[in-house]
Design a protein around this motif. Structure first.
Motif, mmCIF file in Angstrom:
data_model
loop_
_atom_site.group_PDB
_atom_site.id
_atom_site.type_symbol
_atom_site.label_atom_id
_atom_site.label_comp_id
_atom_site.label_asym_id
_atom_site.label_seq_id
_atom_site.Cartn_x
_atom_site.Cartn_y
_atom_site.Cartn_z
ATOM 1 N N VAL A 145 1.104 -1.081 -0.116
ATOM 2 C CA VAL A 145 0.027 0.330 -0.126
ATOM 3 C C VAL A 145 1.070 0.943 -0.056
ATOM 4 O O VAL A 145 2.295 1.177 0.301
ATOM 5 C CB VAL A 145 -0.917 0.157 1.124
ATOM 6 N N TYR A 149 -0.705 4.996 5.914
ATOM 7 C CA TYR A 149 -1.342 4.246 7.120
ATOM 8 C C TYR A 149 -0.598 3.929 8.197
ATOM 9 O O TYR A 149 0.551 3.804 8.471
ATOM 10 C CB TYR A 149 -2.050 3.332 5.945
ATOM 11 N N ILE A 153 -0.537 -2.480 8.197
ATOM 12 C CA ILE A 153 -2.363 -2.297 8.241
ATOM 13 C C ILE A 153 -2.318 -3.573 6.997
ATOM 14 O O ILE A 153 -3.077 -4.036 6.938
ATOM 15 C CB ILE A 153 -2.408 -0.483 7.306
ATOM 16 N N ASN A 163 -6.859 -8.213 4.849
ATOM 17 C CA ASN A 163 -6.524 -7.049 4.445
ATOM 18 C C ASN A 163 -6.710 -5.545 3.697
ATOM 19 O O ASN A 163 -7.063 -4.608 4.577
ATOM 20 C CB ASN A 163 -4.836 -7.352 4.026
ATOM 21 N N LEU A 167 -7.319 -2.091 5.570
ATOM 22 C CA LEU A 167 -6.640 -0.661 4.885
ATOM 23 C C LEU A 167 -8.941 0.413 4.213
ATOM 24 O O LEU A 167 -8.544 1.600 4.330
ATOM 25 C CB LEU A 167 -7.266 -1.381 3.247
ATOM 26 N N ASP A 224 -5.434 1.063 -4.743
ATOM 27 C CA ASP A 224 -4.889 1.609 -3.456
ATOM 28 C C ASP A 224 -4.153 0.311 -2.306
ATOM 29 O O ASP A 224 -3.361 0.443 -1.850
ATOM 30 C CB ASP A 224 -6.574 1.427 -2.136
ATOM 31 N N ILE A 225 -4.127 -0.426 -3.072
ATOM 32 C CA ILE A 225 -3.742 -1.653 -2.783
ATOM 33 C C ILE A 225 -3.050 -2.884 -4.441
ATOM 34 O O ILE A 225 -3.408 -3.134 -5.042
ATOM 35 C CB ILE A 225 -3.914 -2.564 -2.079
#
Length: 335
Positions: A145, A149, A153, A163, A167, A224-225
């Motif tokens: 990520v 954060y 995370i 996960n 997030l 985002d990921i």
């Protein structure tokens, strides 16, 4: 037009005496050379030729630098790669210049280049001796990520759902608002099904997971990921980039047979089940550089103008300063 990468508010990485500021721009020259070499084969359908052109150009450029460099992530082991193999020495000053470890992928996206697809890059990362994990050429489970954060995370010991939920809570949104980047491979069918079940958006990429990981640091990509399994060498390169701009990354080596396990032990890896953190893959001060080969979300690709001038777009980052430099170059034929 490319968009800016998010940067950490302040770097806490001490500046290295070995990684002189001059090397920052020198690394760009190296990736530029590889990108230009590969660009001549864009859309020609020959992956091996494109890769070989990039390798030859990058090797020649590295050997023009005053350093005592060692390739710790390369094109493979010596018996498998004629150039830029793991353990190869590069640089003008063996035994005299600064000792530098180098992770490189002269052409990240050989298939992309052969088919003239997006996001092919020439990439490398450098660090002080011992600063980069000497990862064998095996697969790696990865999750990443961008910055901003809470620590921890993400974790490979959690499910995809856990996960994504963590997030989403940190972002203050629903899991269905999360967008994930995943390599389009059959081995990821279960991950994709789980993400779809959460209602997540998925950006499937055909190749080039270094760019996929870096995309998590840029809000304008909407990603985002990053999650999935890709090459371990690319994992180290991506970790080096995140060290410079912020973010979190977890990686675990994946071994399919005894030969791969033996290869890992050969390079000093004893805990075959270890989950690596960002700073274990790329520690201390490090420099990451990339040049676009084909157009992508991160960088524009190599272009040839009517005058014969070749244009390039690159990015170079340094962990100790948190600085990101965008470099546009024009390259004229030598006379």
């Amino acid at each position: 037009m490319t968009q800016p990468i998010a940067q950490p508010a302040q770097s806490t990485v001490p500046a290295s005496k070995v990684l002189d500021r001059v090397l920052v721009l020198e690394m760009v020259r190296v990736t530029e050379a590889a990108a230009i070499g590969a660009a001549k084969l864009i859309g020609r359908g020959d992956e091996k030729a494109a890769d070989a052109a990039a390798v030859e150009a990058m090797r020649a450029a590295l050997n023009e630098l005053y350093m005592d460099g060692t390739v710790v992530i390369g094109e493979g082991e010596r018996d498998e790669a004629p150039m830029l193999f793991i353990g190869e020495k590069v640089g003008l000053a063996p035994g005299k210049g600064p000792k530098i470890d180098i992770a490189l992928d002269p052409l990240e996206g050989t298939t992309i280049t052969a088919k003239a697809g997006p996001n092919a890059l020439a990439v490398l990362a450098v660090a002080e001796e011992g600063g980069l994990l000497n990862a064998p050429d095996v697969y790696m489970d990865k999750i990443a990520v961008g910055p901003g954060y809470p620590d921890g995370i993400i974790d490979l010991d959690r499910t995809v759902t856990e996960n994504v939920t963590a997030l989403a809570q940190a972002k203050g949104v629903a899991p269905s608002d999360i967008v994930a980047c995943v390599l389009d491979r059959t081995r990821h069918d279960d991950i994709i099904t789980e993400l779809r079940g959460l209602g997540c958006g998925i950006v499937l990429i055909s190749d080039g997971d270094v760019a996929g990981v870096i995309a998590t640091t840029n809000e304008d990509t909407g990603i985002d990921i990053y999650v999935g399994q890709g090459g371990a060498p690319e994992g180290v390169l991506a970790a080096a980039a995140l060290r410079c701009v912020g973010g979190q990354f977890k990686g675990r080596l994946v071994f399919r047979n005894d030969d791969e396990r033996a290869r890992a032990k050969k390079w000093g890896i004893t805990d075959l089940n270890k989950q690596y953190d960002l700073t274990e893959l790329a520690k201390g001060d490090c420099i990451f550089a990339a040049t676009g080969v084909t157009d992508g979300s991160l960088l524009a690709g190599v272009k040839r103008k009517k005058s014969g001038v070749m244009t390039t777009e690159s990015v170079v980052m340094r962990a100790s300063s948190g600085t990101v430099r965008w470099v546009r170059g024009e390259h004229r034929a030598k006379v």
